[in-house]
Design a protein around this motif. Structure first.
Motif, PDB file in Angstrom:
ATOM      1  N   ARG A  21       0.834  -1.210   0.000  1.00 21.96           N
ATOM      2  CA  ARG A  21       0.000   0.000   0.000  1.00 21.96           C
ATOM      3  C   ARG A  21       0.864   1.254   0.000  1.00 21.96           C
ATOM      4  O   ARG A  21       0.560   2.242  -0.684  1.00 21.96           O
ATOM      5  CB  ARG A  21      -0.912  -0.010   1.230  1.00 21.96           C
ATOM      6  CG  ARG A  21      -2.000  -1.081   1.176  1.00 21.96           C
ATOM      7  CD  ARG A  21      -2.775  -1.090   2.468  1.00 21.96           C
ATOM      8  NE  ARG A  21      -3.740  -2.182   2.507  1.00 21.96           N
ATOM      9  CZ  ARG A  21      -4.468  -2.489   3.577  1.00 21.96           C
ATOM     10  NH1 ARG A  21      -4.334  -1.789   4.694  1.00 21.96           N
ATOM     11  NH2 ARG A  21      -5.320  -3.505   3.533  1.00 21.96           N
ATOM     12  N   LYS A  22       1.945   1.227   0.800  1.00 19.77           N
ATOM     13  CA  LYS A  22       2.815   2.397   0.849  1.00 19.77           C
ATOM     14  C   LYS A  22       3.452   2.665  -0.510  1.00 19.77           C
ATOM     15  O   LYS A  22       3.558   3.804  -0.963  1.00 19.77           O
ATOM     16  CB  LYS A  22       3.904   2.195   1.899  1.00 19.77           C
ATOM     17  CG  LYS A  22       3.381   2.242   3.337  1.00 19.77           C
ATOM     18  CD  LYS A  22       4.510   2.079   4.326  1.00 19.77           C
ATOM     19  CE  LYS A  22       3.976   2.154   5.764  1.00 19.77           C
ATOM     20  NZ  LYS A  22       5.069   1.973   6.756  1.00 19.77           N
ATOM     21  N   ARG A  23       3.913   1.571  -1.168  1.00 22.99           N
ATOM     22  CA  ARG A  23       4.491   1.746  -2.499  1.00 22.99           C
ATOM     23  C   ARG A  23       3.462   2.295  -3.489  1.00 22.99           C
ATOM     24  O   ARG A  23       3.760   3.154  -4.322  1.00 22.99           O
ATOM     25  CB  ARG A  23       5.018   0.404  -3.000  1.00 22.99           C
ATOM     26  CG  ARG A  23       6.270  -0.066  -2.271  1.00 22.99           C
ATOM     27  CD  ARG A  23       6.648  -1.443  -2.723  1.00 22.99           C
ATOM     28  NE  ARG A  23       7.758  -1.962  -1.957  1.00 22.99           N
ATOM     29  CZ  ARG A  23       8.129  -3.242  -1.951  1.00 22.99           C
ATOM     30  NH1 ARG A  23       7.442  -4.119  -2.697  1.00 22.99           N
ATOM     31  NH2 ARG A  23       9.156  -3.638  -1.228  1.00 22.99           N
ATOM     32  N   TYR A  24       2.218   1.811  -3.369  1.00 25.78           N
ATOM     33  CA  TYR A  24       1.169   2.281  -4.272  1.00 25.78           C
ATOM     34  C   TYR A  24       0.873   3.764  -4.046  1.00 25.78           C
ATOM     35  O   TYR A  24       0.708   4.525  -5.001  1.00 25.78           O
ATOM     36  CB  TYR A  24      -0.092   1.440  -4.054  1.00 25.78           C
ATOM     37  CG  TYR A  24      -1.241   1.839  -4.935  1.00 25.78           C
ATOM     38  CD1 TYR A  24      -1.238   1.551  -6.295  1.00 25.78           C
ATOM     39  CD2 TYR A  24      -2.336   2.521  -4.402  1.00 25.78           C
ATOM     40  CE1 TYR A  24      -2.289   1.918  -7.115  1.00 25.78           C
ATOM     41  CE2 TYR A  24      -3.386   2.901  -5.205  1.00 25.78           C
ATOM     42  CZ  TYR A  24      -3.362   2.586  -6.556  1.00 25.78           C
ATOM     43  OH  TYR A  24      -4.399   2.963  -7.347  1.00 25.78           O
ATOM     44  N   ARG A  25       0.842   4.176  -2.769  1.00 24.60           N
ATOM     45  CA  ARG A  25       0.580   5.584  -2.469  1.00 24.60           C
ATOM     46  C   ARG A  25       1.721   6.456  -2.968  1.00 24.60           C
ATOM     47  O   ARG A  25       1.503   7.535  -3.521  1.00 24.60           O
ATOM     48  CB  ARG A  25       0.379   5.761  -0.968  1.00 24.60           C
ATOM     49  CG  ARG A  25      -0.927   5.151  -0.465  1.00 24.60           C
ATOM     50  CD  ARG A  25      -1.015   5.250   1.043  1.00 24.60           C
ATOM     51  NE  ARG A  25      -2.243   4.637   1.539  1.00 24.60           N
ATOM     52  CZ  ARG A  25      -2.514   4.467   2.834  1.00 24.60           C
ATOM     53  NH1 ARG A  25      -1.634   4.857   3.749  1.00 24.60           N
ATOM     54  NH2 ARG A  25      -3.651   3.893   3.199  1.00 24.60           N
ATOM     55  N   ARG A  26       2.960   6.010  -2.747  1.00 24.43           N
ATOM     56  CA  ARG A  26       4.098   6.782  -3.242  1.00 24.43           C
ATOM     57  C   ARG A  26       4.070   6.891  -4.759  1.00 24.43           C
ATOM     58  O   ARG A  26       4.387   7.946  -5.325  1.00 24.43           O
ATOM     59  CB  ARG A  26       5.392   6.122  -2.786  1.00 24.43           C
ATOM     60  CG  ARG A  26       5.653   6.232  -1.288  1.00 24.43           C
ATOM     61  CD  ARG A  26       6.885   5.454  -0.908  1.00 24.43           C
ATOM     62  NE  ARG A  26       7.096   5.497   0.540  1.00 24.43           N
ATOM     63  CZ  ARG A  26       8.040   4.793   1.165  1.00 24.43           C
ATOM     64  NH1 ARG A  26       8.849   3.996   0.476  1.00 24.43           N
ATOM     65  NH2 ARG A  26       8.161   4.892   2.487  1.00 24.43           N
ATOM     66  N   SER A  27       3.689   5.806  -5.416  1.00 28.84           N
ATOM     67  CA  SER A  27       3.591   5.840  -6.873  1.00 28.84           C
ATOM     68  C   SER A  27       2.516   6.821  -7.321  1.00 28.84           C
ATOM     69  O   SER A  27       2.709   7.576  -8.280  1.00 28.84           O
ATOM     70  CB  SER A  27       3.286   4.436  -7.398  1.00 28.84           C
ATOM     71  OG  SER A  27       3.093   4.463  -8.801  1.00 28.84           O
ATOM     72  N   GLU A  28       1.382   6.843  -6.609  1.00 32.24           N
ATOM     73  CA  GLU A  28       0.312   7.798  -6.945  1.00 32.24           C
ATOM     74  C   GLU A  28       0.785   9.233  -6.777  1.00 32.24           C
ATOM     75  O   GLU A  28       0.543  10.092  -7.634  1.00 32.24           O
ATOM     76  CB  GLU A  28      -0.902   7.543  -6.048  1.00 32.24           C
ATOM     77  CG  GLU A  28      -1.859   6.498  -6.570  1.00 32.24           C
ATOM     78  CD  GLU A  28      -3.159   6.525  -5.795  1.00 32.24           C
ATOM     79  OE1 GLU A  28      -3.129   6.922  -4.612  1.00 32.24           O
ATOM     80  OE2 GLU A  28      -4.189   6.160  -6.369  1.00 32.24           O
ATOM     81  N   ALA A  30       3.864  10.322  -6.825  1.00 35.49           N
ATOM     82  CA  ALA A  30       4.884  10.637  -7.826  1.00 35.49           C
ATOM     83  C   ALA A  30       4.262  10.951  -9.183  1.00 35.49           C
ATOM     84  O   ALA A  30       4.645  11.919  -9.849  1.00 35.49           O
ATOM     85  CB  ALA A  30       5.857   9.461  -7.948  1.00 35.49           C
ATOM     86  N   TRP A  31       3.296  10.125  -9.611  1.00 32.03           N
ATOM     87  CA  TRP A  31       2.641  10.376 -10.895  1.00 32.03           C
ATOM     88  C   TRP A  31       1.849  11.701 -10.869  1.00 32.03           C
ATOM     89  O   TRP A  31       1.857  12.457 -11.841  1.00 32.03           O
ATOM     90  CB  TRP A  31       1.720   9.216 -11.255  1.00 32.03           C
ATOM     91  CG  TRP A  31       2.437   8.069 -11.889  1.00 32.03           C
ATOM     92  CD1 TRP A  31       2.717   6.856 -11.348  1.00 32.03           C
ATOM     93  CD2 TRP A  31       2.987   8.050 -13.207  1.00 32.03           C
ATOM     94  NE1 TRP A  31       3.404   6.067 -12.221  1.00 32.03           N
ATOM     95  CE2 TRP A  31       3.587   6.773 -13.393  1.00 32.03           C
ATOM     96  CE3 TRP A  31       3.044   8.959 -14.250  1.00 32.03           C
ATOM     97  CZ2 TRP A  31       4.224   6.404 -14.560  1.00 32.03           C
ATOM     98  CZ3 TRP A  31       3.675   8.597 -15.430  1.00 32.03           C
ATOM     99  CH2 TRP A  31       4.252   7.337 -15.584  1.00 32.03           C
TER     100      TRP A  31
END
Length: 321
Positions: A21-28, A30-31
């Motif tokens: 989840r943390k990686r997904y939030r960081r990816s969001e 960043a995009w």
């Protein structure tokens, strides 16, 4: 007898979804930052360049056509305030007119919009229709409205005709309400208030609908009438909204000039010239005279005055809340 110690902690099966989840939030994030960054960078560069350019120009003389400026330091500010016999009197007259507008517009806006909001809040039938009617000046094209007002205020316009038809011919203006120096500025103040009342009325109406009805009911049980309820309960609760309305009216009075530009262009005889309009004239209506520096200096003085008013209003709002 041995006692086994069991250390409880997050299991690998629980830890993995959290990391995902943390990686997904960081990816969001960043995009999202990547998509927004070009607009933010462009706005920051253009904004910083414009502000810096205008501030530098306030210390120079330039007519907008020659390739070089002439640095004069604080001379522009001195010329506007007292030094130049041509521009200083115009700025003084504009400042005096602006002061009258800054006093009259907030007071009249509050005096008209608050009772109107109370009346609309108490209406049970056709409430939506009446709100739309009173909000109509805000959504109507400003230039079209100003030209309509000019037509109404002409010497042979509707207001003079109405005054003659009801037996008040002594109040009509043969020069028109915008052509008479004694009535031009009050007329423009009335038009400014007319255009600012809709938003103020809606703000008051939103505040009235947020008032706890039990407070009003308790006051009525104690024998308080409508006037006392409005004065001692509703009005104190809406003081923060009043502070916002006053700040908006002061801002429009200090920096707004569209009404004055279109309807009178500062006339007759500079009787409706305000600081915002004077800034515009110095920048665009002085032909080849090097007055862009004067215009920038006057604009920065208006900016500082607006900051001071905002700070005073913010402190007043903190005390009220």
């Amino acid at each position: 007898m041995a006692v086994d110690t069991i250390v409880k902690g997050p299991s690998p099966t629980r830890r993995a979804p959290l990391r995902g989840r943390k990686r997904y939030r960081r990816s969001e994030v960043a995009w999202g930052a990547a998509f927004v960054a070009p607009a933010v960078v462009l706005f920051a560069v253009m904004g910083a360049y414009t502000v810096g350019y205008g501030f530098s120009l306030s210390f120079a003389t330039w007519n907008g056509f020659t390739p070089n400026w002439r640095w004069v330091g604080l001379q522009n500010y001195a010329d506007l305030l007292w030094n130049d016999p041509t521009y200083a009197p115009r700025v003084h007259t504009a400042a005096r007119n602006t002061m009258w507008v800054m006093i009259a517009v907030p007071v009249l806006t509050v005096a008209v919009s608050f009772p109107l909001a109370v009346l609309l809040n108490s209406v049970r039938r056709l409430k939506t229709f009446l709100r739309s009617v009173y909000f109509l000046p805000q959504v109507t094209s400003g230039i079209a409205v100003y030209f309509a007002w000019m037509y109404v205020l002409q010497p042979d316009g509707a207001i003079n005709l109405l005054l003659r038809s009801v037996g008040l011919g002594s109040l009509q203006q043969p020069q028109g309400f915008l052509g008479n120096p004694s009535t031009a500025l009050p007329t423009l103040i009335v038009i400014t208030v007319w255009s600012s009342v809709p938003v103020s009325m809606m703000l008051y109406l939103a505040g009235l609908q947020a008032v706890d009805p039990t407070l009003v009911e308790a006051a009525r049980v104690d024998g308080a009438g409508t006037w006392h309820v409005t004065r001692h309960i509703i009005w104190p609760l809406l003081r923060p909204i009043t502070a916002i309305i006053v700040l908006l009216a002061l801002r429009d009075s200090l920096q707004g000039f569209q009404t004055f530009l279109i309807m009178t262009n500062g006339g007759p005889g500079n009787h409706t010239n305000v600081l915002g309009l004077e800034t515009y004239k110095l920048a665009f209506l002085s032909q080849l005279d090097p007055t862009l520096g004067l215009s920038s200096a006057l604009g920065w003085m208006l900016f500082v005055a607006a900051l001071v008013l905002a700070a005073v209003n913010l402190r007043a709002m903190r005390r009220l809340t």
